[in-house]
Design a protein around this motif. Structure first.
Motif, short mmCIF file in Angstrom:
data_model
loop_
_atom_site.label_atom_id
_atom_site.label_comp_id
_atom_site.label_asym_id
_atom_site.label_seq_id
_atom_site.Cartn_x
_atom_site.Cartn_y
_atom_site.Cartn_z
N ASP B 45 0.81 -1.21 0.00
CA ASP B 45 0.00 0.00 0.00
C ASP B 45 0.85 1.27 0.00
N ALA B 46 2.06 1.17 0.49
CA ALA B 46 2.90 2.37 0.61
C ALA B 46 4.01 2.33 -0.44
N GLY B 47 4.53 3.50 -0.78
CA GLY B 47 5.67 3.55 -1.69
C GLY B 47 5.40 4.31 -2.97
N VAL B 48 4.14 4.58 -3.27
CA VAL B 48 3.83 5.33 -4.47
C VAL B 48 2.80 6.40 -4.13
N THR B 49 3.00 7.58 -4.69
CA THR B 49 2.09 8.70 -4.43
C THR B 49 1.44 9.11 -5.74
N ILE B 64 -2.45 15.07 -13.41
CA ILE B 64 -2.07 14.08 -12.39
C ILE B 64 -0.55 14.06 -12.28
N ALA B 65 -0.08 13.63 -11.12
CA ALA B 65 1.35 13.45 -10.92
C ALA B 65 1.57 12.16 -10.15
N VAL B 66 2.60 11.42 -10.54
CA VAL B 66 2.95 10.19 -9.81
C VAL B 66 4.38 10.33 -9.31
N ASP B 67 4.62 9.70 -8.16
CA ASP B 67 5.95 9.76 -7.55
C ASP B 67 6.17 8.48 -6.77
N ALA B 68 7.24 7.77 -7.08
CA ALA B 68 7.55 6.53 -6.37
C ALA B 68 9.06 6.38 -6.28
N PRO B 69 9.65 6.80 -5.15
CA PRO B 69 11.10 6.69 -5.02
C PRO B 69 11.56 5.24 -5.17
N GLY B 70 12.54 5.02 -6.01
CA GLY B 70 13.06 3.67 -6.20
C GLY B 70 12.30 2.83 -7.21
N ALA B 71 11.34 3.44 -7.92
CA ALA B 71 10.58 2.67 -8.88
C ALA B 71 11.30 2.62 -10.23
N VAL B 72 11.11 1.53 -10.97
CA VAL B 72 11.64 1.49 -12.33
C VAL B 72 10.53 1.84 -13.32
N ALA B 73 9.29 1.59 -12.93
CA ALA B 73 8.18 1.92 -13.82
C ALA B 73 6.93 2.20 -12.99
N ILE B 74 6.10 3.10 -13.49
CA ILE B 74 4.82 3.39 -12.84
C ILE B 74 3.73 3.32 -13.90
N MET B 75 2.69 2.51 -13.61
CA MET B 75 1.56 2.43 -14.53
C MET B 75 0.38 3.19 -13.93
N VAL B 76 -0.33 3.92 -14.78
CA VAL B 76 -1.51 4.66 -14.34
C VAL B 76 -2.73 4.08 -15.05
N LEU B 77 -3.78 3.82 -14.27
CA LEU B 77 -5.01 3.26 -14.81
C LEU B 77 -6.19 4.13 -14.41
N ALA B 78 -7.14 4.28 -15.33
CA ALA B 78 -8.40 4.95 -15.01
C ALA B 78 -9.47 3.87 -15.06
N THR B 79 -9.94 3.44 -13.90
CA THR B 79 -10.79 2.25 -13.83
C THR B 79 -12.14 2.44 -14.51
N ILE B 115 0.28 2.10 -10.08
CA ILE B 115 1.01 0.93 -9.59
C ILE B 115 2.47 1.12 -9.96
N ALA B 116 3.35 1.00 -8.98
CA ALA B 116 4.78 1.18 -9.22
C ALA B 116 5.49 -0.17 -9.12
N ARG B 117 6.38 -0.41 -10.08
CA ARG B 117 7.26 -1.58 -10.00
C ARG B 117 8.60 -1.11 -9.46
N THR B 126 -1.58 2.56 -5.33
CA THR B 126 -2.37 3.59 -4.66
C THR B 126 -3.53 3.98 -5.57
N ALA B 127 -4.57 4.54 -4.99
CA ALA B 127 -5.72 4.94 -5.78
C ALA B 127 -6.26 6.25 -5.25
N SER B 128 -6.92 6.99 -6.12
CA SER B 128 -7.46 8.28 -5.73
C SER B 128 -8.76 8.49 -6.52
#
Lengths: 109, 139
Positions: B45-49, B64-79, B115-117, B126-128
């Motif tokens: 649950d923690a690690g990505v904003t 929108i903005a995404v931030d995940a320290p230490g991530a190699v990739a971040i995927m954004v989804l609109a459900t 979702i951050a890898r 994380t979700a908003s």
């Protein structure tokens, strides 16, 4: 969408070695999602930019896979490390095979 | 038309199934996209904003903005979009921070998921919820 595509990139002119800088990019493109219909009810075919890559002296900064949910005139803001003087290359890949490119040099002081 | 009790029950069940079907299809499209990215791995649950507005007046451009320290990739989804995938940010060796911001389209009020890898192969999610006044996918 081969005409009227104009990339715009904001990169500082100079930075100190090892500094992290913020880059903003914008490219004019309709990003037709393939979900909309024209007045006759026909689906307007998808035509988007599907990939954006920023690199510095040949090394990747960010590589974005884009889907139709990215807004018209795609905008990205991100940060890059500048280890030495060199050139940023920004590349956008269109669905129709076109490639748009912008280059910005940066000096190290 | 005379219906037996059994037939009436069957009709009711069918109608209920029909009513729920569209939602189930939408949910599975999101699940498929998540599975394709994570391979079914557990997500912390923690690690990505994910920074998104609470209320977006125009669904055509939602910042929108995404931030995940230490991530190699971040995927954004609109459900809640017809196609849930929005973007996947992959960070290279010269990325100054593992963050990025952009503008996206949202068809209506819905959850936006990031979702951050991470570099060690783990995942964070994380979700908003974003309330959208005017949808952004056209008619």
């Amino acid at each position: 969408m081969a005409s009227g595509v104009k990339p715009r990139v904001k990169v500082p002119k100079s930075a100190s070695a090892g500094e992290t800088i913020t880059i903003k990019t914008l490219i004019s493109h309709t990003m037709e999602s393939g979900q909309r219909k024209d007045s006759d009810g026909n689906v307007i075919p998808r035509s988007i930019i599907n990939r954006f890559v920023a690199s510095f002296n040949g090394e990747t900064v960010i590589d974005v896979k884009m889907e139709p949910a990215i807004s018209t005139n795609p905008f990205f803001e991100f940060e890059a490390k500048v280890p030495e003087a060199g050139e940023f290359v920004f590349t956008w890949y269109d669905d129709d095979g076109d490639v748009y490119e912008a280059k910005k040099s940066i000096a190290v002081n | 038309m005379n219906l037996t009790r059994r037939e009436t029950m069957a009709l009711g069940l069918g109608a209920t199934a029909m009513a729920f079907l569209p939602f189930r299809v939408a949910a599975s499209a999101t699940d498929d996209a998540v599975a394709a990215f994570t391979g079914g791995a557990e997500m912390a649950d923690a690690g990505v904003t994910l920074t998104a507005p609470e209320i977006a007046e125009n669904g055509n451009t939602v910042p929108i903005a995404v931030d995940a320290p230490g991530a190699v990739a971040i995927m954004v989804l609109a459900t809640g979009n017809p196609l849930p995938n929005v973007a996947t940010f992959s960070f290279g060796p010269l990325a100054g921070s593992h963050s990025a911001s952009t503008r996206i389209r949202l068809a209506g009020t819905q959850d936006v998921v990031a979702i951050a890898r991470m570099a060690d192969g783990t995942f964070a999610r994380t979700a908003s919820t974003v309330k959208v006044t005017i949808g952004g996918c056209g008619g």
